[in-house]
Design a protein around this motif. Structure first.
Motif, mmCIF file in Angstrom:
data_model
loop_
_atom_site.group_PDB
_atom_site.id
_atom_site.type_symbol
_atom_site.label_atom_id
_atom_site.label_comp_id
_atom_site.label_asym_id
_atom_site.label_seq_id
_atom_site.Cartn_x
_atom_site.Cartn_y
_atom_site.Cartn_z
ATOM 1 N N PHE A 97 0.834 -1.206 0.000
ATOM 2 C CA PHE A 97 0.000 0.000 0.000
ATOM 3 C C PHE A 97 0.871 1.260 0.000
ATOM 4 O O PHE A 97 0.547 2.233 -0.684
ATOM 5 N N TRP A 98 1.959 1.220 0.761
ATOM 6 C CA TRP A 98 2.882 2.362 0.766
ATOM 7 C C TRP A 98 3.500 2.546 -0.613
ATOM 8 O O TRP A 98 3.519 3.660 -1.158
ATOM 9 N N ALA A 99 3.999 1.449 -1.204
ATOM 10 C CA ALA A 99 4.662 1.522 -2.508
ATOM 11 C C ALA A 99 3.686 1.924 -3.606
ATOM 12 O O ALA A 99 4.059 2.599 -4.566
ATOM 13 N N TYR A 100 2.423 1.521 -3.488
ATOM 14 C CA TYR A 100 1.419 1.874 -4.500
ATOM 15 C C TYR A 100 1.183 3.382 -4.512
ATOM 16 O O TYR A 100 1.144 4.008 -5.584
ATOM 17 N N ASP A 101 1.037 3.970 -3.342
ATOM 18 C CA ASP A 101 0.844 5.418 -3.271
ATOM 19 C C ASP A 101 2.046 6.165 -3.836
ATOM 20 O O ASP A 101 1.893 7.159 -4.554
ATOM 21 N N VAL A 107 4.386 7.765 -11.588
ATOM 22 C CA VAL A 107 3.824 7.625 -12.943
ATOM 23 C C VAL A 107 2.779 8.692 -13.250
ATOM 24 O O VAL A 107 2.248 8.742 -14.367
ATOM 25 N N GLY A 108 2.472 9.534 -12.266
ATOM 26 C CA GLY A 108 1.499 10.598 -12.485
ATOM 27 C C GLY A 108 0.072 10.114 -12.561
ATOM 28 O O GLY A 108 -0.725 10.604 -13.383
ATOM 29 N N ALA A 109 -0.269 9.136 -11.724
ATOM 30 C CA ALA A 109 -1.625 8.598 -11.700
ATOM 31 C C ALA A 109 -2.446 9.349 -10.657
ATOM 32 O O ALA A 109 -2.410 9.033 -9.469
ATOM 33 N N GLY A 110 -3.199 10.341 -11.120
ATOM 34 C CA GLY A 110 -4.023 11.138 -10.225
ATOM 35 C C GLY A 110 -5.383 10.526 -9.990
ATOM 36 O O GLY A 110 -5.597 9.329 -10.190
ATOM 37 N N ARG A 111 -6.345 11.365 -9.608
ATOM 38 C CA ARG A 111 -7.672 10.904 -9.226
ATOM 39 C C ARG A 111 -8.392 10.186 -10.360
ATOM 40 O O ARG A 111 -9.020 9.152 -10.166
ATOM 41 N N ALA A 119 -2.492 0.359 -13.244
ATOM 42 C CA ALA A 119 -1.931 -0.992 -13.299
ATOM 43 C C ALA A 119 -0.410 -0.959 -13.238
ATOM 44 O O ALA A 119 0.217 -1.826 -12.610
ATOM 45 N N LEU A 120 0.188 0.029 -13.882
ATOM 46 C CA LEU A 120 1.646 0.172 -13.837
ATOM 47 C C LEU A 120 2.119 0.459 -12.420
ATOM 48 O O LEU A 120 3.087 -0.147 -11.938
ATOM 49 N N ALA A 121 1.419 1.368 -11.741
ATOM 50 C CA ALA A 121 1.766 1.679 -10.345
ATOM 51 C C ALA A 121 1.579 0.452 -9.456
ATOM 52 O O ALA A 121 2.407 0.176 -8.572
ATOM 53 N N GLY A 122 0.503 -0.310 -9.703
ATOM 54 C CA GLY A 122 0.272 -1.519 -8.933
ATOM 55 C C GLY A 122 1.340 -2.567 -9.174
ATOM 56 O O GLY A 122 1.767 -3.266 -8.246
ATOM 57 N N SER A 197 -7.732 -2.086 -9.996
ATOM 58 C CA SER A 197 -9.155 -2.280 -10.283
ATOM 59 C C SER A 197 -10.028 -1.509 -9.306
ATOM 60 O O SER A 197 -11.042 -0.914 -9.695
ATOM 61 N N TYR A 198 -9.640 -1.519 -8.040
ATOM 62 C CA TYR A 198 -10.433 -0.802 -7.038
ATOM 63 C C TYR A 198 -10.449 0.693 -7.325
ATOM 64 O O TYR A 198 -11.526 1.310 -7.369
ATOM 65 N N ASP A 199 -9.284 1.282 -7.535
ATOM 66 C CA ASP A 199 -9.224 2.719 -7.797
ATOM 67 C C ASP A 199 -9.970 3.083 -9.074
ATOM 68 O O ASP A 199 -10.712 4.074 -9.127
ATOM 69 N N PHE A 200 -9.776 2.275 -10.129
ATOM 70 C CA PHE A 200 -10.416 2.573 -11.411
ATOM 71 C C PHE A 200 -11.936 2.437 -11.310
ATOM 72 O O PHE A 200 -12.680 3.320 -11.755
ATOM 73 N N CYS A 201 -12.407 1.331 -10.718
ATOM 74 C CA CYS A 201 -13.856 1.096 -10.607
ATOM 75 C C CYS A 201 -14.514 2.134 -9.696
ATOM 76 O O CYS A 201 -15.626 2.594 -9.973
ATOM 77 N N LYS A 202 -13.840 2.491 -8.623
ATOM 78 C CA LYS A 202 -14.381 3.507 -7.722
ATOM 79 C C LYS A 202 -14.565 4.832 -8.454
ATOM 80 O O LYS A 202 -15.623 5.479 -8.345
ATOM 81 N N ALA A 203 -13.554 5.230 -9.228
ATOM 82 C CA ALA A 203 -13.635 6.484 -9.977
ATOM 83 C C ALA A 203 -14.752 6.434 -11.020
ATOM 84 O O ALA A 203 -15.510 7.398 -11.190
ATOM 85 N N GLU A 204 -14.868 5.293 -11.717
ATOM 86 C CA GLU A 204 -15.896 5.164 -12.757
ATOM 87 C C GLU A 204 -17.303 5.147 -12.153
ATOM 88 O O GLU A 204 -18.237 5.729 -12.719
ATOM 89 N N LEU A 205 -17.472 4.484 -11.020
ATOM 90 C CA LEU A 205 -18.782 4.450 -10.357
ATOM 91 C C LEU A 205 -19.191 5.835 -9.877
ATOM 92 O O LEU A 205 -20.368 6.217 -9.967
ATOM 93 N N LEU A 206 -18.239 6.603 -9.386
ATOM 94 C CA LEU A 206 -18.550 7.956 -8.924
ATOM 95 C C LEU A 206 -18.948 8.862 -10.086
ATOM 96 O O LEU A 206 -19.757 9.777 -9.925
#
Length: 309
Positions: A97-101, A107-111, A119-122, A197-206
């Motif tokens: 979780f630390w390394a993902y953030d 890689v410049g993966a914002g909101r 996926a690259l960051a993961g 998947s969690y970050d992407f799906c959360k953003a898309e659902l919102l």
């Protein structure tokens, strides 16, 4: 008129009131992910135990494997190896979780980042965490699979610390890197699929407008992420479990393990234990992300209460 202008000119010139700059949101403590994962894994430990035993020993059927565990070791046996689970989560999960953030910043993966950046960051986070957490992963698998073996082949570790100590003493320091290749590969797949998947799906659902940033969207996004992660990670998970559960004397290379399994069981061996893996990973994924979001809310509340935000 001139007097009016003179009086107006004599008035003091006032500058617009200073607007206090908004404070930058402080980052969350790096250990939150590890704590959330430890809580979730402790609750779902019996399912994880069953998955590992099916993969490592050839038990057929989730219910049959659970009954076998209860019959041979009692209900308490469903929590065999729990100290290994704690060690693994507070090393591997804390790190991922630390390394993902940190990787998202690189890689410049914002909101609203595209899926490939997440996926690259993961993947980057998974590679680091898989390496760091390998000893904990190794001890967890051995503790969980031990009682499913014949008595003469059991390692009989008392707990995770005893397991680490004995491994180094009996098999040498290199033993802590056993199965590191499949473990790192699995960690890359897991984090690229689950966290991204969690970050992407959360953003898309919102974005749909039907969800707000609350527990409903957290559960929905994590449910999708859990299913994706289980399917993507199953082959590497099976191979990792079979390699790690073997002691140094029984050890085979990764290639030999795959070749033997293909010959004896066919290609579907890579998805053996999918149901218990999904049954375990699904609630674990939901518990991890819901717990993590609540811990973040608690941190925000505490900071506001202390006047730090």
């Amino acid at each position: 008129m001139s007097k009016t202008l003179e009086s107006a000119a004599s008035l003091p010139v006032t500058s617009p009131p200073d607007v206090a700059p908004s404070k930058k949101k402080q980052p969350y403590p790096f250990w939150l992910g590890g704590v959330a994962a430890t809580i979730a894994a402790s609750i779902t430990h019996p399912l994880d135990l069953t998955k590992v035993r099916m993969q490592a020993t050839g038990d057929k059927g989730m219910i049959q494997s659970i009954k076998k565990t209860v019959r041979t070791a009692g209900v308490r046996g469903l929590f065999d190896g729990i100290t290994g689970t704690w060690l693994r989560q507070m090393s591997y999960s804390l790190c991922r979780f630390w390394a993902y953030d940190e990787s998202k910043k690189i890689v410049g993966a914002g909101r609203d980042a595209p899926a490939w950046k997440l996926a690259l960051a993961g993947s980057m986070a998974g590679g680091i965490a898989g390496l760091v957490g390998n000893p904990g992963e190794l001890i967890m698998v051995r503790l969980q699979s031990d009682f499913a073996k014949p008595p003469e082949k059991r390692l009989n570790y008392k707990n995770s610390i005893d397991g680490l100590t004995r491994m180094v003493k009996e098999e040498g320091w290199p033993s802590l890197g056993r199965g590191v290749g499949p473990n790192v590969f699995r960690a890359i797949l897991m984090n690229a699929s689950q966290l991204a998947s969690y970050d992407f799906c959360k953003a898309e659902l919102l974005k749909t407008g039907y969800f707000e940033d609350n527990i409903n969207v957290h559960v929905s996004a994590s449910f999708i992420a859990g299913t994706v992660a289980t399917t993507v990670c199953s082959p590497a998970d099976v191979i990792k479990s079979r390699i790690m559960s073997a002691s140094g004397k029984e050890g085979n290379s990764t290639f030999q393990m795959i070749k033997t399994s293909f010959r004896n069981e066919g290609p579907m061996f890579m998805f053996k234990g999918w149901l218990p893996a999904w049954s375990r990973l699904q609630p674990t994924t939901i518990l991890i992300f819901v717990t993590l979001e609540q811990l973040k809310n608690l941190v925000d509340y505490t900071r506001e209460w202390r006047g730090l935000q």
